[in-house]
Design a protein around this motif. Structure first.
Motif, PDB file in Angstrom:
ATOM      1  N   SER A  57      37.741  95.898 -26.591  1.00 52.37           N
ATOM      2  CA  SER A  57      37.623  94.835 -27.485  1.00 52.37           C
ATOM      3  C   SER A  57      38.778  94.282 -27.947  1.00 52.37           C
ATOM      4  CB  SER A  57      36.407  94.814 -28.298  1.00 52.37           C
ATOM      5  OG  SER A  57      36.879  95.599 -29.190  1.00 52.37           O
ATOM      6  N   GLU A  58      39.422  93.063 -27.575  1.00 50.79           N
ATOM      7  CA  GLU A  58      40.786  92.548 -28.117  1.00 50.79           C
ATOM      8  C   GLU A  58      40.667  91.253 -28.755  1.00 50.79           C
ATOM      9  OE1 GLU A  58      43.833  92.366 -25.030  1.00 50.79           O
ATOM     10  OE2 GLU A  58      45.273  92.153 -26.425  1.00 50.79           O
ATOM     11  N   HIS A  59      41.475  90.986 -29.797  1.00 51.72           N
ATOM     12  CA  HIS A  59      41.458  89.658 -30.296  1.00 51.72           C
ATOM     13  C   HIS A  59      42.054  88.623 -29.272  1.00 51.72           C
ATOM     14  CE1 HIS A  59      40.928  90.659 -34.850  1.00 51.72           C
ATOM     15  NE2 HIS A  59      40.547  91.659 -34.037  1.00 51.72           N
ATOM     16  N   LEU A  60      41.256  88.365 -28.439  1.00 53.74           N
ATOM     17  CA  LEU A  60      41.757  87.514 -27.246  1.00 53.74           C
ATOM     18  C   LEU A  60      40.552  86.421 -26.924  1.00 53.74           C
ATOM     19  CD1 LEU A  60      42.784  89.308 -23.752  1.00 53.74           C
ATOM     20  CD2 LEU A  60      41.980  86.664 -24.092  1.00 53.74           C
ATOM     21  N   GLY A  61      40.832  85.363 -26.908  1.00 49.25           N
ATOM     22  CA  GLY A  61      39.770  84.277 -26.631  1.00 49.25           C
ATOM     23  C   GLY A  61      38.562  84.557 -27.510  1.00 49.25           C
ATOM     24  N   GLY A 204      50.615 102.635 -29.481  1.00 53.18           N
ATOM     25  CA  GLY A 204      51.327 101.737 -28.767  1.00 53.18           C
ATOM     26  C   GLY A 204      50.489 101.293 -27.430  1.00 53.18           C
ATOM     27  N   ASN A 205      50.684 100.024 -26.790  1.00 54.15           N
ATOM     28  CA  ASN A 205      50.092  99.463 -25.890  1.00 54.15           C
ATOM     29  C   ASN A 205      51.040  98.927 -24.665  1.00 54.15           C
ATOM     30  OD1 ASN A 205      47.463  98.351 -23.951  1.00 54.15           O
ATOM     31  ND2 ASN A 205      49.074  96.565 -24.658  1.00 54.15           N
ATOM     32  N   GLU A 206      50.927  99.207 -23.652  1.00 60.48           N
ATOM     33  CA  GLU A 206      51.777  98.787 -22.394  1.00 60.48           C
ATOM     34  C   GLU A 206      53.252  98.576 -22.955  1.00 60.48           C
ATOM     35  OE1 GLU A 206      49.955  95.186 -20.681  1.00 60.48           O
ATOM     36  OE2 GLU A 206      48.426  96.678 -19.662  1.00 60.48           O
ATOM     37  N   PHE A 345      42.702  82.595 -22.691  1.00 60.86           N
ATOM     38  CA  PHE A 345      41.608  82.919 -23.476  1.00 60.86           C
ATOM     39  C   PHE A 345      40.777  84.144 -22.371  1.00 60.86           C
ATOM     40  CE2 PHE A 345      40.064  80.211 -26.860  1.00 60.86           C
ATOM     41  CZ  PHE A 345      41.217  80.467 -27.530  1.00 60.86           C
ATOM     42  N   LEU A 346      41.434  83.879 -20.890  1.00 67.61           N
ATOM     43  CA  LEU A 346      40.979  84.847 -19.743  1.00 67.61           C
ATOM     44  C   LEU A 346      39.535  84.970 -19.759  1.00 67.61           C
ATOM     45  CD1 LEU A 346      43.337  87.768 -20.343  1.00 67.61           C
ATOM     46  CD2 LEU A 346      43.732  85.411 -19.268  1.00 67.61           C
ATOM     47  N   TYR A 347      38.619  83.663 -19.561  1.00 67.06           N
ATOM     48  CA  TYR A 347      37.258  83.781 -19.723  1.00 67.06           C
ATOM     49  C   TYR A 347      36.859  83.469 -18.139  1.00 67.06           C
ATOM     50  CZ  TYR A 347      32.555  82.393 -20.096  1.00 67.06           C
ATOM     51  OH  TYR A 347      30.945  82.035 -19.915  1.00 67.06           O
ATOM     52  N   ILE A 377      36.533  99.695 -19.958  1.00 64.49           N
ATOM     53  CA  ILE A 377      36.660  98.375 -19.034  1.00 64.49           C
ATOM     54  C   ILE A 377      37.077  97.258 -19.886  1.00 64.49           C
ATOM     55  CG2 ILE A 377      34.152  97.610 -19.314  1.00 64.49           C
ATOM     56  CD1 ILE A 377      34.293  96.931 -16.352  1.00 64.49           C
ATOM     57  N   ALA A 378      37.889  96.142 -19.319  1.00 64.82           N
ATOM     58  CA  ALA A 378      38.439  95.071 -19.966  1.00 64.82           C
ATOM     59  C   ALA A 378      37.564  93.903 -19.587  1.00 64.82           C
ATOM     60  CB  ALA A 378      39.867  94.938 -19.671  1.00 64.82           C
ATOM     61  N   GLN A 379      36.957  93.253 -20.530  1.00 64.58           N
ATOM     62  CA  GLN A 379      36.753  93.556 -21.853  1.00 64.58           C
ATOM     63  C   GLN A 379      35.340  93.472 -22.313  1.00 64.58           C
ATOM     64  OE1 GLN A 379      39.363  91.822 -24.705  1.00 64.58           O
ATOM     65  NE2 GLN A 379      41.172  92.329 -23.543  1.00 64.58           N
TER      66      GLN A 379
HETATM   67  O1  AHR Z   1      43.228  92.688 -20.998  1.00 66.73           O
HETATM   68  C1  AHR Z   1      44.372  91.836 -20.931  1.00 66.73           C
HETATM   69  C2  AHR Z   1      45.456  92.406 -21.303  1.00 66.73           C
HETATM   70  O2  AHR Z   1      46.162  92.747 -20.121  1.00 66.73           O
HETATM   71  C3  AHR Z   1      45.686  93.269 -22.482  1.00 66.73           C
HETATM   72  O3  AHR Z   1      46.075  92.693 -23.701  1.00 66.73           O
HETATM   73  C4  AHR Z   1      47.115  93.742 -21.972  1.00 66.73           C
HETATM   74  O4  AHR Z   1      47.044  95.323 -22.548  1.00 66.73           O
HETATM   75  C5  AHR Z   1      47.002  93.813 -20.372  1.00 66.73           C
HETATM   76  O5  AHR Z   1      47.893  93.440 -19.785  1.00 66.73           O
END
Ligand code: AHR
Length: 526
Positions: A57-61, A204-206, A345-347, A377-379
């Motif tokens: 779960s990300e602060h994304l969209g 860290g991430n990526e 927002f990747l919806y 799983i994302a997300q």
């Molecule tokens: O899940 C969306 C993004 O994809 C993440 O923020 C990033 O780690 C990856 O590139």
């Protein structure tokens, strides 16, 4: 339910599932493919970690804001600002672990922005995702409350890209220290007396990309430095996860295993499934696709098996005792965003095709559970291959959600080795195995077999030789739909949901089952 003979049942199950009656010229397509399976029920030795069924779960969209957090004054029913409908749905799939706050966002996140009275928290900019205002209403306390509400373990993703060693060290102290120290007292001032348990921390991430554009050598040194100051305070033991490779990048894993080795407990891996393979400009629609889009998505999903196998082989050379886990903490489908929505927002919608990707991928992870110790799983909500979709007060669960629900029987079960001779699914001169499987025995002794038939046209007959056990009673559940792109909407939330399945029969040495085309099936044997 007792095992049933299935002569006429196969056609019966098509009718129950609402599949259109067969026309005479379609009958060749309905001839089942032939597949043979051997399950070695007496030979299991590896546990399928429940953490393979984790979430991200990300602060994304609208994953966090709208999907999880609506605020305490919202009309949407909530508990301390966290929406009740989402919590209820997520509890049902028994989520073991949730990764937060990113993703790429993690390497721009400064945790102190998200503590203290919510009215006083700063407004920052989410420069990673859409450039929107991040008002920090959902921070450490809210996330850990969310984990408590759904019964999941927290996996905190630390900021290495733009944060300091001291900042990460203080976050860990804030959350987990029992002492009379500055950080633990600050936590108490903010309303939390007892420390939390934080079992998983990502350093860290990526880090090869949005997390700082580092080389594996530079990142290895950074891991060693940051990790040194991530302390295990009394009563809390942290499993330390290093930022890992981008899909096929084997060099990253090689360098990390050589330079970091068992200082890390887990090494991450990210791999997304795009219908277009690597064409990020034209990924393809989540819902508008032909069989070409179906095939190429599942073809790329199968690639996870190859990637995990190759990373595991490198890890085996440095770590034959398999002390370091492979942590696939981002995976899933990635399509073009839904028309009219914010590209940042990747919806995306989620169809039966996504359910097949989920079933196939989870079978791959189960089969590699000697090395794969966690996956996310994302997300979780409203982003990429989500479990739930929300729109203000409306919510629906997705076909992928139901796969997680059906596969929960594998949590912490013993993997039973199995050999499958699968028919091919051929399309336009390319082929992939049509059937995927994993099998396990749970602590109560029940055997579960999860099977996916990726072929969208032909059923798959699977003849199983169950060695070392006898199937007395079988029951089953199925997830399928008449159309490849069937999906749930707020108006029709039950378009795709599991149903009882009985197209199987017990044989002298096992069972025979016929999987309808494009289906995910889980069988239970007592
Ligand atoms: O899940 C969306 C993004 O994809 C993440 O923020 C990033 O780690 C990856 O590139």
């Amino acid at each position: 339910m007792n095992a049933k003979q299935f002569g006429p049942t196969l056609l019966g199950s098509f009718l129950i599932l609402g599949i259109q009656p067969v026309r005479a010229d379609d009958t060749a397509a309905l001839v089942p493919t032939t597949n043979t399976l051997v399950i070695h029920a007496g030979e299991g030795k590896n546990t399928i970690s429940r953490n393979i069924y984790g979430q991200f779960s990300e602060h994304l969209g609208h994953c966090i804001y709208g999907g999880v957090w609506v605020g305490t004054h919202s009309k949407i029913p909530n508990t301390r600002g966290i929406r009740n409908d989402v919590v209820a749905a997520l509890k049902q799939i028994q989520i073991p672990v949730i990764r937060w706050p990113g993703g790429c966002f993690a390497d721009q996140y400064h945790w102190m922005d998200g503590i203290g009275p919510r009215k006083q928290r700063p407004q920052t900019i989410n420069t990673t995702w859409g450039g929107v205002v991040e008002d920090n209403q959902f921070g450490t306390h809210e996330f850990l409350d969310f984990c408590d509400q759904i019964g999941a373990a927290p996996y905190i993703s630390g900021n290495v890209g733009s944060g300091t060693v001291e900042e990460l060290a203080q976050w860990i102290e804030y959350m987990t220290a029992t002492t009379n120290s500055v950080m633990s007292n600050l936590r108490r001032e903010n309303g939390r007396k007892e420390p939390w348990k934080i079992p998983f921390v990502g350093i860290g991430n990526e880090s090869w990309g949005c997390g700082g554009q580092m080389t594996p050598e530079f990142y290895s040194d950074n891991f060693r430095r940051y990790n040194e100051f991530v302390k295990d305070y009394p009563g809390n033991k942290i499993y330390r996860i290093a930022s890992g490779s981008n899909g096929d990048d084997m060099n990253w894993t090689e360098v990390l295993m050589r330079n970091v080795g068992t200082r890390m407990n887990g090494l991450s891996l990210h791999y997304y499934t795009l219908p277009s393979g690597n064409d990020w400009e034209h990924k393809g629609s989540a819902t508008e696709f032909s069989e070409a889009g179906w095939f190429s998505t599942l073809n790329h999903a199968w690639h996870m098996n190859d990637i995990v196998t190759r990373h595991s082989a490198i890890m085996d050379r440095y770590d034959p005792q398999k002390k370091v886990g492979l942590i696939v903490d981002e995976w899933g489908t990635w399509y073009d965003v839904e028309p009219g929505t914010n590209p940042g927002f990747l919806y995306q919608q989620n169809t039966l095709r996504d359910a097949l990707v989920a079933g196939l991928t989870l079978n791959i992870f189960n089969r590699h559970c000697d090395r794969v110790k966690m996956a996310c799983i994302a997300q979780l909500a409203n982003v990429l291959q989500a479990m739930v979709l929300t729109d203000n007060e409306k919510m629906t669960v997705t076909p992928s959600y139901w796969v997680f629900e059906m596969y929960a029987v594998h949590h912490d079960a013993t993997l039973l080795p199995s050999d499958l001779q699968s028919a091919d699914y051929n399309f336009n001169g390319q082929k992939i195995p049509a059937v995927s499987v994993s099998a396990s025995r749970d602590p109560a002794g029940r055997i579960h077999v999860s099977l996916c038939n990726l072929n969208p046209d032909r059923p798959a007959e699977v003849t199983c030789d169950l060695q070392g056990a006898k199937a007395q009673k079988i029951s089953g559940r199925i997830l399928t739909a008449p159309e490849m792109n069937a999906h749930n909407t707020f108006e029709h939330p039950d378009n795709v949901k599991p149903a009882e399945f009985d197209a199987f029969r017990v044989t002298d040495n096992g069972f025979v089952t016929t999987l309808p085309s494009k289906s995910v099936v889980v069988l239970e044997m007592d």
